[in-house]
Enzyme design. Structure first.
Site, mmCIF file in Angstrom:
data_model
loop_
_atom_site.group_PDB
_atom_site.id
_atom_site.type_symbol
_atom_site.label_atom_id
_atom_site.label_comp_id
_atom_site.label_asym_id
_atom_site.label_seq_id
_atom_site.Cartn_x
_atom_site.Cartn_y
_atom_site.Cartn_z
ATOM 1 N N CYS A 187 26.265 40.917 76.996
ATOM 2 C CA CYS A 187 26.888 40.591 78.288
ATOM 3 C C CYS A 187 28.383 40.916 78.245
ATOM 4 O O CYS A 187 28.930 41.500 79.189
ATOM 5 C CB CYS A 187 26.697 39.111 78.630
ATOM 6 S SG CYS A 187 24.975 38.595 78.765
ATOM 7 N N CYS B 72 26.711 35.510 74.948
ATOM 8 C CA CYS B 72 25.870 36.713 74.887
ATOM 9 C C CYS B 72 26.719 37.955 74.589
ATOM 10 O O CYS B 72 27.524 38.378 75.417
ATOM 11 C CB CYS B 72 25.138 36.855 76.226
ATOM 12 S SG CYS B 72 24.310 38.425 76.476
#
Length: 134
Positions: free
Chosen positions: A61, A58
């Protein structure tokens, strides 16, 4: 001798391992049982727990991760935990995580708020709001 050998080959000496684990105040969990133990140990306290649900693949993230570590350093009275949704999918399902990153704020074992997305300012405001609340 073991400490000398470890430091000589690039490992962390045993007496320094506690100090080096404090470099990051964000605890990563890799087993559901360890997570449950941690959750049980703080759910009867008034300490705020911020759970960072993320994934290694991600981008957002990874982008917000340094900010999370900075918040953990700033708010030393708050417990920060990180859970990889692919590694501990049962935990992410339990918290009904559907997007990454998702930050769930718990107090006394109950969810008090959440932030979906890499929204640093919003998360910091909510941490500030809930860290001292009853």
């Amino acid at each position: 001798m073991g400490s000398f050998l470890s430091s000589w080959i690039g490992g962390v000496p045993a007496e320094d391992s506690a100090a080096s684990s404090e470099v990051s105040r964000v605890t990563s969990f890799h087993s559901a049982s360890r997570w449950q133990l941690h959750l049980s140990s703080i759910k009867d306290t008034s300490q705020l727990l911020v759970i960072d649900f993320s994934a290694s693949w991600c981008g957002p993230c990874r982008f917000i991760e340094p900010a999370i570590h900075a918040m953990a350093e700033k708010f030393t009275d708050v417990d920060f935990a990180k859970i990889d949704v692919d590694e501990l999918s049962e935990v992410s399902q339990e918290f009904q995580v559907q997007a990454m990153p998702t930050f769930v704020l718990l107090k006394k074992g109950k969810e008090v708020d959440r932030v979906v997305g890499a929204k640093k300012d919003e998360l910091e405001k909510k941490v500030e709001k809930f860290r001292h609340s009853a």
